[in-house]
Design an enzyme around this catalytic site. Structure first.
Site, PDB file in Angstrom:
ATOM      1  N   PHE A  39       0.808  -1.297  -0.248  1.00 29.34           N
ATOM      2  CA  PHE A  39       0.041   0.078  -0.056  1.00 29.34           C
ATOM      3  C   PHE A  39       0.703   0.971   0.170  1.00 29.34           C
ATOM      4  O   PHE A  39       0.385   2.453  -0.539  1.00 29.34           O
ATOM      5  CB  PHE A  39      -0.948   0.070   1.054  1.00 29.34           C
ATOM      6  CG  PHE A  39      -0.098   0.543   2.484  1.00 29.34           C
ATOM      7  CD1 PHE A  39      -0.035   1.973   2.646  1.00 29.34           C
ATOM      8  CD2 PHE A  39       0.218  -0.520   3.426  1.00 29.34           C
ATOM      9  CE1 PHE A  39       0.494   2.289   4.041  1.00 29.34           C
ATOM     10  CE2 PHE A  39       0.914  -0.011   4.721  1.00 29.34           C
ATOM     11  CZ  PHE A  39       1.113   1.137   4.892  1.00 29.34           C
TER      12      PHE A  39
ATOM     13  N   CYS B 103       9.621   1.834   3.434  1.00 26.03           N
ATOM     14  CA  CYS B 103      10.529   0.541   3.793  1.00 26.03           C
ATOM     15  C   CYS B 103      12.379   1.300   4.004  1.00 26.03           C
ATOM     16  O   CYS B 103      12.632   0.611   4.544  1.00 26.03           O
ATOM     17  CB  CYS B 103      10.367  -0.256   2.677  1.00 26.03           C
ATOM     18  SG  CYS B 103      11.209   0.356   1.238  1.00 26.03           S
TER      19      CYS B 103
END
Ligand code: NAD
Length: 479
Positions: A130, A262
Protein backbone atom coordinates in the site's frame (compact mmCIF):
# COMPACT_ATOMS: atom_id res chain seq x y z
CA UNK A 1 -15.63 -6.19 -2.14
CA UNK A 2 -13.44 -4.25 0.27
CA UNK A 3 -13.86 -0.62 1.31
CA UNK A 4 -11.43 2.07 0.22
CA UNK A 5 -11.07 4.90 2.73
CA UNK A 6 -9.70 8.43 2.70
CA UNK A 7 -7.36 8.26 5.71
CA UNK A 8 -7.58 12.00 6.32
CA UNK A 9 -11.35 11.96 6.78
CA UNK A 10 -12.11 8.37 7.72
CA UNK A 11 -14.79 8.40 4.99
CA UNK A 12 -15.26 5.32 2.79
CA UNK A 13 -14.83 6.65 -0.73
CA UNK A 14 -15.19 3.49 -2.76
CA UNK A 15 -15.27 -0.27 -2.93
CA UNK A 16 -12.71 -2.48 -4.59
CA UNK A 17 -13.72 -5.80 -6.08
CA UNK A 18 -11.63 -8.72 -4.85
CA UNK A 19 -11.00 -11.20 -7.64
CA UNK A 20 -12.16 -14.80 -7.46
CA UNK A 21 -9.96 -17.55 -8.89
CA UNK A 22 -11.96 -17.39 -12.14
CA UNK A 23 -11.54 -13.60 -12.34
CA UNK A 24 -7.81 -13.98 -11.82
CA UNK A 25 -7.59 -16.65 -14.51
CA UNK A 26 -9.38 -14.42 -17.01
CA UNK A 27 -6.87 -11.63 -16.41
CA UNK A 28 -3.93 -14.01 -16.65
CA UNK A 29 -5.39 -15.45 -19.88
CA UNK A 30 -5.60 -11.92 -21.32
CA UNK A 31 -1.91 -11.36 -20.51
CA UNK A 32 -1.02 -14.73 -22.04
CA UNK A 33 -3.00 -13.97 -25.21
CA UNK A 34 -1.25 -10.61 -25.67
CA UNK A 35 2.25 -12.03 -25.19
CA UNK A 36 3.12 -13.48 -28.64
CA UNK A 37 2.39 -10.25 -30.50
CA UNK A 38 4.08 -8.03 -27.90
CA UNK A 39 7.25 -10.11 -27.74
CA UNK A 40 7.48 -9.87 -31.54
CA UNK A 41 6.85 -6.12 -31.61
CA UNK A 42 10.04 -4.38 -32.69
CA UNK A 43 12.18 -2.59 -30.16
CA UNK A 44 11.60 0.64 -32.07
CA UNK A 45 7.84 0.34 -31.63
CA UNK A 46 8.11 -0.77 -28.00
CA UNK A 47 10.30 2.17 -27.09
CA UNK A 48 7.97 4.57 -28.89
CA UNK A 49 5.18 3.45 -26.55
CA UNK A 50 7.49 3.83 -23.53
CA UNK A 51 8.50 7.35 -24.56
CA UNK A 52 4.84 8.32 -25.01
CA UNK A 53 3.98 6.85 -21.61
CA UNK A 54 6.85 8.84 -20.06
CA UNK A 55 5.66 12.09 -21.66
CA UNK A 56 2.04 11.58 -20.57
CA UNK A 57 3.11 10.67 -17.05
CA UNK A 58 5.34 13.70 -16.81
CA UNK A 59 2.57 16.02 -18.02
CA UNK A 60 -0.15 14.58 -15.81
CA UNK A 61 1.62 13.32 -12.70
CA UNK A 62 -0.34 15.81 -10.59
CA UNK A 63 -3.52 13.80 -11.23
CA UNK A 64 -1.85 10.61 -10.07
CA UNK A 65 -0.44 12.32 -6.97
CA UNK A 66 -3.92 13.47 -5.96
CA UNK A 67 -5.28 9.94 -6.28
CA UNK A 68 -2.43 8.62 -4.14
CA UNK A 69 -3.05 11.23 -1.44
CA UNK A 70 -6.78 10.52 -1.36
CA UNK A 71 -6.31 6.80 -0.66
CA UNK A 72 -2.91 6.56 1.03
CA UNK A 73 -2.94 9.84 2.95
CA UNK A 74 0.62 11.05 2.25
CA UNK A 75 0.97 14.75 1.48
CA UNK A 76 0.77 15.69 -2.20
CA UNK A 77 4.46 16.68 -2.38
CA UNK A 78 5.42 13.18 -1.14
CA UNK A 79 3.00 11.64 -3.65
CA UNK A 80 4.57 13.68 -6.46
CA UNK A 81 7.99 12.58 -5.24
CA UNK A 82 7.02 8.92 -5.49
CA UNK A 83 5.69 9.36 -9.03
CA UNK A 84 8.91 11.10 -10.06
CA UNK A 85 11.04 8.27 -8.67
CA UNK A 86 8.88 5.80 -10.59
CA UNK A 87 9.19 7.90 -13.73
CA UNK A 88 12.96 7.52 -13.51
CA UNK A 89 12.52 3.78 -14.04
CA UNK A 90 10.37 4.47 -17.12
CA UNK A 91 13.20 6.67 -18.41
CA UNK A 92 15.71 3.90 -17.71
CA UNK A 93 13.48 1.44 -19.60
CA UNK A 94 13.37 3.79 -22.62
CA UNK A 95 17.00 2.74 -23.17
CA UNK A 96 16.00 -0.91 -23.56
CA UNK A 97 17.49 -1.43 -27.05
CA UNK A 98 20.92 -0.83 -25.55
CA UNK A 99 20.18 -2.86 -22.41
CA UNK A 100 19.02 -5.92 -24.36
CA UNK A 101 22.07 -6.17 -26.56
CA UNK A 102 23.68 -9.57 -26.41
CA UNK A 103 27.25 -10.66 -27.10
CA UNK A 104 28.77 -11.96 -30.36
CA UNK A 105 31.92 -13.96 -30.87
CA UNK A 106 33.06 -14.49 -34.42
CA UNK A 107 35.05 -17.62 -35.30
CA UNK A 108 34.90 -19.27 -31.88
CA UNK A 109 35.85 -22.33 -33.90
CA UNK A 110 36.56 -22.36 -37.64
CA UNK A 111 33.51 -20.72 -39.27
CA UNK A 112 31.60 -21.09 -36.02
CA UNK A 113 30.10 -18.00 -34.35
CA UNK A 114 28.59 -17.83 -30.87
CA UNK A 115 26.10 -15.20 -29.79
CA UNK A 116 23.60 -14.54 -27.03
CA UNK A 117 20.06 -13.21 -26.92
CA UNK A 118 17.86 -11.94 -24.13
CA UNK A 119 14.25 -13.01 -24.57
CA UNK A 120 11.17 -12.12 -22.50
CA UNK A 121 9.70 -14.62 -20.03
CA UNK A 122 6.00 -14.33 -20.88
CA UNK A 123 3.23 -13.02 -18.62
CA UNK A 124 4.76 -11.81 -15.33
CA UNK A 125 3.07 -11.02 -12.00
CA UNK A 126 3.72 -7.97 -9.82
CA UNK A 127 2.26 -7.77 -6.30
CA UNK A 128 2.66 -4.43 -4.55
CA UNK A 129 2.17 -2.92 -1.07
CA UNK A 130 0.00 0.00 0.00
CA UNK A 131 2.77 2.43 0.81
CA UNK A 132 3.92 3.30 -2.72
CA UNK A 133 0.94 2.54 -4.98
CA UNK A 134 2.65 4.11 -8.02
CA UNK A 135 6.39 3.92 -7.43
CA UNK A 136 6.74 0.29 -6.35
CA UNK A 137 4.84 -1.13 -9.36
CA UNK A 138 6.96 1.19 -11.51
CA UNK A 139 10.14 -0.44 -10.15
CA UNK A 140 9.10 -3.43 -12.25
CA UNK A 141 6.54 -2.94 -15.02
CA UNK A 142 8.39 -0.44 -17.27
CA UNK A 143 11.31 -2.84 -17.58
CA UNK A 144 9.11 -5.94 -17.84
CA UNK A 145 7.10 -4.38 -20.67
CA UNK A 146 10.17 -2.95 -22.40
CA UNK A 147 11.72 -6.44 -22.41
CA UNK A 148 8.65 -7.80 -24.24
CA UNK A 149 6.74 -9.38 -21.34
CA UNK A 150 3.09 -8.86 -20.52
CA UNK A 151 2.17 -7.84 -16.98
CA UNK A 152 -0.48 -8.63 -14.38
CA UNK A 153 -0.27 -6.10 -11.54
CA UNK A 154 -1.99 -6.97 -8.24
CA UNK A 155 -1.94 -3.71 -6.26
CA UNK A 156 -2.76 -3.31 -2.59
CA UNK A 157 -6.47 -3.35 -1.92
CA UNK A 158 -5.99 -0.37 0.45
CA UNK A 159 -5.21 2.12 -2.35
CA UNK A 160 -6.18 0.46 -5.63
CA UNK A 161 -7.03 3.47 -7.84
CA UNK A 162 -3.51 4.57 -8.82
CA UNK A 163 -3.01 1.34 -10.76
CA UNK A 164 -6.16 1.91 -12.83
CA UNK A 165 -5.06 5.45 -13.68
CA UNK A 166 -1.74 4.01 -14.81
CA UNK A 167 -3.51 1.36 -16.93
CA UNK A 168 -5.46 4.10 -18.72
CA UNK A 169 -2.26 6.02 -19.32
CA UNK A 170 -0.70 2.98 -20.98
CA UNK A 171 -3.76 2.74 -23.22
CA UNK A 172 -3.38 6.38 -24.19
CA UNK A 173 0.29 5.80 -24.86
CA UNK A 174 -0.64 3.11 -27.40
CA UNK A 175 0.18 -0.06 -25.48
CA UNK A 176 -1.84 -2.93 -27.03
CA UNK A 177 -4.66 -4.38 -24.93
CA UNK A 178 -3.60 -7.20 -22.64
CA UNK A 179 0.03 -6.13 -22.22
CA UNK A 180 -0.57 -4.33 -18.91
CA UNK A 181 -3.38 -5.70 -16.75
CA UNK A 182 -4.60 -4.82 -13.27
CA UNK A 183 -5.95 -7.58 -11.05
CA UNK A 184 -7.60 -6.29 -7.90
CA UNK A 185 -7.77 -8.72 -5.07
CA UNK A 186 -6.36 -10.27 -1.94
CA UNK A 187 -4.75 -13.62 -1.08
CA UNK A 188 -6.96 -15.44 -3.62
CA UNK A 189 -5.56 -13.36 -6.48
CA UNK A 190 -2.01 -13.62 -5.12
CA UNK A 191 -2.23 -17.41 -4.83
CA UNK A 192 -3.44 -17.71 -8.41
CA UNK A 193 -0.50 -15.61 -9.63
CA UNK A 194 1.86 -17.81 -7.61
CA UNK A 195 0.57 -21.11 -8.95
CA UNK A 196 -0.88 -20.47 -12.41
CA UNK A 197 1.55 -22.03 -14.92
CA UNK A 198 1.00 -19.20 -17.41
CA UNK A 199 2.69 -16.72 -15.02
CA UNK A 200 6.45 -17.01 -15.46
CA UNK A 201 7.78 -14.76 -12.71
CA UNK A 202 6.57 -12.89 -9.65
CA UNK A 203 7.92 -9.61 -8.29
CA UNK A 204 6.59 -8.97 -4.79
CA UNK A 205 7.02 -6.08 -2.35
CA UNK A 206 5.42 -6.11 1.09
CA UNK A 207 5.91 -7.34 4.63
CA UNK A 208 8.47 -10.04 5.44
CA UNK A 209 6.07 -12.89 6.37
CA UNK A 210 4.16 -12.49 3.09
CA UNK A 211 7.39 -12.04 1.11
CA UNK A 212 8.65 -15.32 2.54
CA UNK A 213 5.37 -17.04 1.67
CA UNK A 214 5.39 -15.62 -1.86
CA UNK A 215 8.99 -16.71 -2.42
CA UNK A 216 8.42 -20.23 -1.11
CA UNK A 217 5.14 -20.76 -2.98
CA UNK A 218 6.22 -19.17 -6.25
CA UNK A 219 9.56 -20.97 -6.47
CA UNK A 220 7.89 -24.28 -5.53
CA UNK A 221 5.70 -23.74 -8.59
CA UNK A 222 8.84 -23.33 -10.70
CA UNK A 223 8.71 -19.57 -11.07
CA UNK A 224 11.39 -16.95 -10.93
CA UNK A 225 10.60 -14.88 -7.81
CA UNK A 226 11.98 -11.71 -6.26
CA UNK A 227 10.25 -10.90 -2.96
CA UNK A 228 11.17 -7.70 -1.15
CA UNK A 229 10.17 -7.68 2.51
CA UNK A 230 10.04 -5.43 5.55
CA UNK A 231 12.71 -3.31 7.16
CA UNK A 232 14.14 -1.83 10.31
CA UNK A 233 16.57 0.84 9.21
CA UNK A 234 19.26 2.27 11.49
CA UNK A 235 21.23 5.48 11.18
CA UNK A 236 24.53 5.66 13.04
CA UNK A 237 25.56 9.12 14.19
CA UNK A 238 29.26 9.22 15.07
CA UNK A 239 30.61 11.81 17.53
CA UNK A 240 32.29 13.83 14.75
CA UNK A 241 29.11 14.13 12.64
CA UNK A 242 27.55 17.46 11.70
CA UNK A 243 24.71 17.22 14.23
CA UNK A 244 22.49 19.76 12.48
CA UNK A 245 22.74 17.81 9.23
CA UNK A 246 22.10 14.56 11.10
CA UNK A 247 19.10 15.98 12.98
CA UNK A 248 17.55 17.33 9.76
CA UNK A 249 18.10 13.95 8.16
CA UNK A 250 16.56 12.04 11.10
CA UNK A 251 13.43 14.19 10.92
CA UNK A 252 13.03 13.74 7.16
CA UNK A 253 13.83 10.04 7.21
CA UNK A 254 11.87 9.24 10.35
CA UNK A 255 8.68 11.16 9.72
CA UNK A 256 8.45 11.67 5.94
CA UNK A 257 5.33 9.91 4.56
CA UNK A 258 4.42 9.35 8.23
CA UNK A 259 7.17 6.74 8.46
CA UNK A 260 5.30 4.42 6.08
CA UNK A 261 8.39 3.89 3.94
CA UNK A 262 10.50 0.77 3.76
CA UNK A 263 13.54 3.05 3.74
CA UNK A 264 12.39 5.17 6.70
CA UNK A 265 14.91 5.48 9.51
CA UNK A 266 13.35 3.87 12.55
CA UNK A 267 16.36 3.67 14.88
CA UNK A 268 18.88 6.49 15.36
CA UNK A 269 22.00 5.07 17.00
CA UNK A 270 23.86 7.83 18.83
CA UNK A 271 27.51 6.96 19.45
CA UNK A 272 29.33 8.44 22.45
CA UNK A 273 28.73 11.80 24.06
CA UNK A 274 26.59 13.47 21.37
CA UNK A 275 23.31 11.73 22.30
CA UNK A 276 21.81 14.52 24.45
CA UNK A 277 22.58 17.19 21.84
CA UNK A 278 21.27 15.01 19.02
CA UNK A 279 18.00 14.23 20.80
CA UNK A 280 17.47 17.93 21.58
CA UNK A 281 18.06 18.93 17.96
CA UNK A 282 15.74 16.23 16.58
CA UNK A 283 13.03 17.11 19.11
CA UNK A 284 13.24 20.82 18.30
CA UNK A 285 12.81 20.15 14.58
CA UNK A 286 10.19 17.39 14.88
CA UNK A 287 8.01 19.59 17.07
CA UNK A 288 7.52 21.98 14.12
CA UNK A 289 6.06 19.26 11.86
CA UNK A 290 2.38 19.82 11.17
CA UNK A 291 0.16 16.78 10.80
CA UNK A 292 -2.93 17.05 8.64
CA UNK A 293 -4.82 16.34 5.44
CA UNK A 294 -2.29 15.69 2.68
CA UNK A 295 -4.10 18.04 0.31
CA UNK A 296 -3.39 21.01 2.63
CA UNK A 297 -0.01 22.50 3.47
CA UNK A 298 0.52 19.99 6.29
CA UNK A 299 3.98 18.39 6.46
CA UNK A 300 2.76 14.91 7.31
CA UNK A 301 -0.47 13.05 6.56
CA UNK A 302 -2.43 10.41 8.49
CA UNK A 303 -1.67 6.69 8.69
CA UNK A 304 -3.29 4.43 6.12
CA UNK A 305 -6.01 2.82 8.25
CA UNK A 306 -7.45 3.19 11.74
CA UNK A 307 -6.18 -0.29 12.61
CA UNK A 308 -2.65 0.62 11.56
CA UNK A 309 -2.77 3.89 13.51
CA UNK A 310 -3.88 1.97 16.62
CA UNK A 311 -1.14 -0.63 16.13
CA UNK A 312 1.58 2.02 15.88
CA UNK A 313 0.22 3.91 18.91
CA UNK A 314 0.29 0.57 20.77
CA UNK A 315 4.04 0.31 20.11
CA UNK A 316 4.52 3.76 21.65
CA UNK A 317 2.55 2.65 24.72
CA UNK A 318 4.65 -0.51 24.98
CA UNK A 319 7.90 1.42 24.64
CA UNK A 320 6.89 3.86 27.33
CA UNK A 321 5.90 1.02 29.67
CA UNK A 322 9.23 -0.71 29.00
CA UNK A 323 11.13 2.41 30.07
CA UNK A 324 11.70 4.47 26.91
CA UNK A 325 11.46 8.23 27.38
CA UNK A 326 8.73 9.82 25.25
CA UNK A 327 10.43 13.06 24.19
CA UNK A 328 7.75 14.00 21.66
CA UNK A 329 4.34 12.34 21.84
CA UNK A 330 2.41 11.93 18.59
CA UNK A 331 -0.52 10.37 20.40
CA UNK A 332 -1.39 13.88 21.52
CA UNK A 333 -1.42 15.45 18.07
CA UNK A 334 -4.13 17.93 17.13
CA UNK A 335 -4.59 17.41 13.42
CA UNK A 336 -5.02 20.07 10.84
CA UNK A 337 -8.10 18.34 9.42
CA UNK A 338 -11.09 16.24 10.26
CA UNK A 339 -11.35 14.56 13.63
CA UNK A 340 -12.11 11.15 12.11
CA UNK A 341 -8.80 10.89 10.22
CA UNK A 342 -6.25 8.26 11.24
CA UNK A 343 -3.89 10.66 12.98
CA UNK A 344 -0.65 10.05 14.77
CA UNK A 345 1.92 12.81 15.06
CA UNK A 346 5.72 12.53 15.04
CA UNK A 347 6.94 10.62 18.07
CA UNK A 348 10.49 10.62 19.42
CA UNK A 349 11.54 7.97 21.92
CA UNK A 350 14.86 8.16 23.75
CA UNK A 351 16.74 5.51 25.74
CA UNK A 352 15.25 2.72 23.65
CA UNK A 353 16.98 -0.63 24.25
CA UNK A 354 17.25 -3.59 21.85
CA UNK A 355 14.85 -5.75 23.86
CA UNK A 356 11.86 -3.37 23.51
CA UNK A 357 9.17 -4.25 20.94
CA UNK A 358 9.40 -0.71 19.59
CA UNK A 359 12.91 -1.70 18.48
CA UNK A 360 12.51 -5.39 17.61
CA UNK A 361 9.46 -4.95 15.37
CA UNK A 362 8.93 -3.06 12.15
CA UNK A 363 6.56 -0.26 13.22
CA UNK A 364 5.90 1.48 9.89
CA UNK A 365 4.75 4.75 11.43
CA UNK A 366 6.10 8.15 12.51
CA UNK A 367 8.08 6.84 15.47
CA UNK A 368 11.83 7.44 15.76
CA UNK A 369 13.71 5.57 18.48
CA UNK A 370 17.08 6.74 19.77
CA UNK A 371 19.46 4.06 21.03
CA UNK A 372 22.63 5.09 22.83
CA UNK A 373 25.88 3.15 22.43
CA UNK A 374 29.49 3.91 23.41
CA UNK A 375 31.39 2.82 20.32
CA UNK A 376 31.21 2.36 16.55
CA UNK A 377 31.65 -1.38 17.03
CA UNK A 378 28.56 -1.56 19.26
CA UNK A 379 26.55 0.36 16.65
CA UNK A 380 27.72 -2.00 13.91
CA UNK A 381 26.94 -5.05 16.03
CA UNK A 382 23.41 -3.74 16.63
CA UNK A 383 22.74 -3.37 12.92
CA UNK A 384 24.37 -6.62 11.86
CA UNK A 385 22.49 -8.66 14.44
CA UNK A 386 19.14 -7.24 13.30
CA UNK A 387 17.20 -9.69 11.12
CA UNK A 388 16.43 -7.00 8.51
CA UNK A 389 18.97 -5.47 6.14
CA UNK A 390 17.17 -3.03 3.85
CA UNK A 391 18.74 0.43 4.27
CA UNK A 392 21.10 2.16 6.68
CA UNK A 393 23.06 5.38 6.97
CA UNK A 394 26.12 6.71 8.75
CA UNK A 395 26.70 10.34 9.68
CA UNK A 396 30.35 11.28 10.09
CA UNK A 397 33.02 13.63 8.76
CA UNK A 398 35.59 10.84 8.79
CA UNK A 399 35.96 9.25 5.35
CA UNK A 400 37.84 6.31 6.79
CA UNK A 401 35.03 5.52 9.24
CA UNK A 402 32.44 5.79 6.48
CA UNK A 403 34.47 3.53 4.22
CA UNK A 404 34.83 0.95 6.98
CA UNK A 405 31.07 1.07 7.61
CA UNK A 406 30.17 0.58 3.94
CA UNK A 407 32.43 -2.46 3.92
CA UNK A 408 31.34 -4.04 7.20
CA UNK A 409 27.61 -3.38 7.41
CA UNK A 410 25.31 -6.23 6.34
CA UNK A 411 22.67 -4.12 4.63
CA UNK A 412 21.78 -3.81 0.94
CA UNK A 413 21.59 -0.01 0.62
CA UNK A 414 23.94 2.30 2.51
CA UNK A 415 23.89 6.09 2.87
CA UNK A 416 26.89 8.18 3.87
CA UNK A 417 25.55 11.45 5.26
CA UNK A 418 22.43 10.57 3.21
CA UNK A 419 19.53 9.23 5.28
CA UNK A 420 17.43 7.45 2.63
CA UNK A 421 19.84 5.93 0.13
CA UNK A 422 17.32 4.81 -2.48
CA UNK A 423 19.44 3.91 -5.51
CA UNK A 424 18.84 5.65 -8.82
CA UNK A 425 16.87 3.72 -11.47
CA UNK A 426 20.09 2.63 -13.22
CA UNK A 427 21.31 0.93 -10.04
CA UNK A 428 19.25 -1.77 -8.34
CA UNK A 429 17.06 -1.50 -5.25
CA UNK A 430 17.07 -4.26 -2.68
CA UNK A 431 17.89 -5.22 0.86
CA UNK A 432 19.65 -8.18 2.42
CA UNK A 433 18.58 -10.84 4.92
CA UNK A 434 14.84 -10.74 5.84
CA UNK A 435 14.36 -7.70 3.58
CA UNK A 436 14.65 -9.65 0.32
CA UNK A 437 14.05 -13.24 -0.71
CA UNK A 438 15.59 -14.20 -4.03
CA UNK A 439 18.72 -13.11 -5.80
CA UNK A 440 17.52 -10.22 -7.96
CA UNK A 441 17.07 -6.68 -6.79
CA UNK A 442 14.57 -4.31 -8.42
CA UNK A 443 15.29 -2.20 -11.54
CA UNK A 444 18.67 -1.37 -13.02
CA UNK A 445 20.51 -4.24 -14.72
CA UNK A 446 19.04 -6.68 -12.18
CA UNK A 447 15.61 -5.76 -13.55
CA UNK A 448 16.64 -6.47 -17.14
CA UNK A 449 18.17 -9.80 -16.09
CA UNK A 450 15.11 -10.75 -14.05
CA UNK A 451 12.66 -10.07 -16.88
CA UNK A 452 14.64 -11.89 -19.59
CA UNK A 453 16.00 -15.34 -20.27
CA UNK A 454 19.32 -15.73 -21.98
CA UNK A 455 19.85 -17.91 -24.96
CA UNK A 456 23.29 -18.72 -26.34
CA UNK A 457 23.49 -19.73 -29.99
CA UNK A 458 26.34 -21.54 -31.65
CA UNK A 459 26.16 -21.29 -35.45
CA UNK A 460 28.18 -22.63 -38.32
CA UNK A 461 27.58 -21.24 -41.81
CA UNK A 462 29.65 -22.48 -44.68
CA UNK A 463 30.30 -20.04 -47.42
CA UNK A 464 29.03 -21.09 -50.84
CA UNK A 465 32.49 -21.46 -52.34
CA UNK A 466 33.53 -24.07 -49.80
CA UNK A 467 30.33 -26.00 -50.45
CA UNK A 468 30.84 -25.80 -54.21
CA UNK A 469 34.36 -27.11 -53.87
CA UNK A 470 33.22 -30.06 -51.84
CA UNK A 471 33.76 -28.70 -48.31
CA UNK A 472 32.44 -30.41 -45.20
CA UNK A 473 29.11 -32.05 -45.92
CA UNK A 474 26.69 -31.06 -43.17
CA UNK A 475 23.83 -32.97 -44.72
CA UNK A 476 22.03 -29.91 -46.06
CA UNK A 477 20.86 -29.98 -49.66
CA UNK A 478 23.08 -28.07 -52.07
CA UNK A 479 21.58 -26.48 -55.14
P1 NAD B 1 1.51 -6.61 2.99
O1 NAD B 1 2.55 -7.66 3.06
O2 NAD B 1 0.40 -6.63 3.96
O3 NAD B 1 0.83 -6.60 1.53
C1 NAD B 1 1.59 -6.60 0.34
C2 NAD B 1 0.78 -7.27 -0.77
O4 NAD B 1 0.54 -8.64 -0.39
C3 NAD B 1 -0.57 -6.64 -1.01
O5 NAD B 1 -0.81 -6.60 -2.40
C4 NAD B 1 -1.54 -7.56 -0.30
O6 NAD B 1 -2.80 -7.62 -0.92
C5 NAD B 1 -0.85 -8.91 -0.39
N1 NAD B 1 -1.15 -9.78 0.75
C6 NAD B 1 -1.43 -9.40 2.01
N2 NAD B 1 -1.63 -10.46 2.80
C7 NAD B 1 -1.48 -11.55 2.02
C8 NAD B 1 -1.55 -12.96 2.26
N3 NAD B 1 -1.83 -13.45 3.45
N4 NAD B 1 -1.33 -13.78 1.22
C9 NAD B 1 -1.03 -13.31 0.00
N5 NAD B 1 -0.96 -11.99 -0.29
C10 NAD B 1 -1.16 -11.12 0.71
O7 NAD B 1 2.30 -5.20 3.04
P2 NAD B 1 1.67 -3.74 3.16
O8 NAD B 1 1.15 -3.53 4.53
O9 NAD B 1 0.80 -3.45 1.99
O10 NAD B 1 3.00 -2.86 2.96
C11 NAD B 1 3.87 -2.54 4.00
C12 NAD B 1 5.03 -3.51 4.06
O11 NAD B 1 5.73 -3.50 2.81
C13 NAD B 1 6.06 -3.13 5.10
O12 NAD B 1 6.50 -4.29 5.76
C14 NAD B 1 7.19 -2.51 4.28
O13 NAD B 1 8.46 -2.57 4.88
C15 NAD B 1 7.12 -3.34 3.06
N6 NAD B 1 7.76 -2.66 1.94
C16 NAD B 1 8.99 -3.11 1.57
C17 NAD B 1 9.65 -2.48 0.54
C18 NAD B 1 11.01 -2.95 0.11
O14 NAD B 1 11.50 -2.46 -0.88
N7 NAD B 1 11.64 -3.89 0.80
C19 NAD B 1 9.05 -1.40 -0.13
C20 NAD B 1 7.78 -0.98 0.28
C21 NAD B 1 7.15 -1.63 1.31
Amino acid sequence: MAPVTNPATGVVTGQVALASVDDARRVIDAAAAAFPAWRDTSLTKRTQVLFRFRELLNERKGELAEIITSEHGKVVSDALGEVSRGQEVVEFACGIPHLLKGGYTENASTKVDVYSLRQPLGPVGIISPFNFPAMVPMWFFPIAIACGNTVVLKPSEKDPSASLWIANLWKEAGLPAGVFNVLHGDKTAVDELLTNPKIKSVSFVGSTPIAQYVYATGTAAGKRVQALGGAKNHAVILPDADLDLAADAMVNAGFGSAGERCMAISAAVAVGPIADDLVAKIAERAATITTGDGTTDADMGPLVTAAHRDKVAGYIDAGETAGAKVVLDGRQVTPNGQADGFWLGPTLLDNVTPDMSVYTDEIFGPVLSVLRVDTYDQALELINSNPYGNGTAIFTNDGGAARRFQNEVEVGMVGINVPIPVPMAYYSFGGWKASLFGDSHAHGIDGVNFFTRQKAITARWLDPSSRATGGINLGFPTN
